[in-house]
Design an enzyme around this catalytic site. Sequence first.
Site, PDB file in Angstrom:
ATOM      1  N   ARG A  75     -30.291  34.599  40.621  1.00 40.32           N
ATOM      2  CA  ARG A  75     -30.308  33.086  40.287  1.00 40.32           C
ATOM      3  C   ARG A  75     -29.153  32.902  39.602  1.00 40.32           C
ATOM      4  O   ARG A  75     -29.338  32.871  38.121  1.00 40.32           O
ATOM      5  CB  ARG A  75     -31.653  32.505  40.051  1.00 40.32           C
ATOM      6  N   ALA A  87     -39.034  30.603  49.985  1.00 36.52           N
ATOM      7  CA  ALA A  87     -38.941  29.086  49.778  1.00 36.52           C
ATOM      8  C   ALA A  87     -37.703  28.640  50.153  1.00 36.52           C
ATOM      9  O   ALA A  87     -36.737  29.543  50.258  1.00 36.52           O
ATOM     10  CB  ALA A  87     -39.342  28.519  48.490  1.00 36.52           C
ATOM     11  N   GLU A 103     -39.120  29.088  56.998  1.00 37.81           N
ATOM     12  CA  GLU A 103     -38.407  29.816  55.562  1.00 37.81           C
ATOM     13  C   GLU A 103     -39.120  31.281  55.428  1.00 37.81           C
ATOM     14  O   GLU A 103     -38.433  32.032  55.482  1.00 37.81           O
ATOM     15  CB  GLU A 103     -38.641  28.934  54.343  1.00 37.81           C
ATOM     16  N   GLU A 107     -36.375  34.425  55.608  1.00 30.75           N
ATOM     17  CA  GLU A 107     -36.263  35.248  54.375  1.00 30.75           C
ATOM     18  C   GLU A 107     -37.047  36.488  54.398  1.00 30.75           C
ATOM     19  O   GLU A 107     -36.529  37.543  53.644  1.00 30.75           O
ATOM     20  CB  GLU A 107     -36.826  34.368  53.239  1.00 30.75           C
ATOM     21  N   GLU A 151     -26.948  34.363  51.457  1.00 31.40           N
ATOM     22  CA  GLU A 151     -28.300  34.373  50.931  1.00 31.40           C
ATOM     23  C   GLU A 151     -28.276  36.128  51.005  1.00 31.40           C
ATOM     24  O   GLU A 151     -28.198  36.555  51.850  1.00 31.40           O
ATOM     25  CB  GLU A 151     -29.318  33.785  51.660  1.00 31.40           C
TER      26      GLU A 151
END
Length: 193
Positions: A75, A87, A103, A107, A151
């Site tokens: 992050r 999320a 999601e 993910e 991501e």
Amino acid sequence: MTEEQNKQPADQAEHLMEPTIHSEPIFKGRVISLQVDTVQLPDGKTATREIVRHPGASAVMALLDGKLLVVEQYRKPLGKLQIEIPAGKLDGGENPMEAAYRELEEETGYRAKSMKPVSSFFTSPGFADEKLFLYFTEDLEAGRMQLDDDEFLEIKTITLEEAIQYIQEERISDAKTILAVYAWRLYALTGEI
């Protein structure tokens, strides 16, 4: 409580409102926008409020074989790795539960066959309007992971004891995951979400 008693707190609080005098857009990005509003304070003076606008997000507390399904990712705003529940943001007025289903699968590669709402909350109401919707499932099947191009994350399952330890170590330090862990602890004790 009578209707009059019920109205009274709202009537009393109205004097705390801050009407907008002027709003200036500052930035519009892919995820957020920023505006600076000039508001009138209850005492008649003016002040500025920096406001982040966000489309909202959904998160999923998913249990797989009695363990919490989480992702670990870097992050940038925190400058560190974080362990979080899956999320993501709502896309253009998307239904929050549909976003949660999407999601989770994108993910983690797991698809929920059913979900139930746990809670919804504003993440940082002092400067942002982001509303996060939290859902629960333990009804999972194999799906297909589809990460965004930018991501990068690792999928893990953790025990309740590990989750609590990670909170103490600040490896879990975001509100949605902390709330999910404590909801999970309550579920473990009572069998109810």
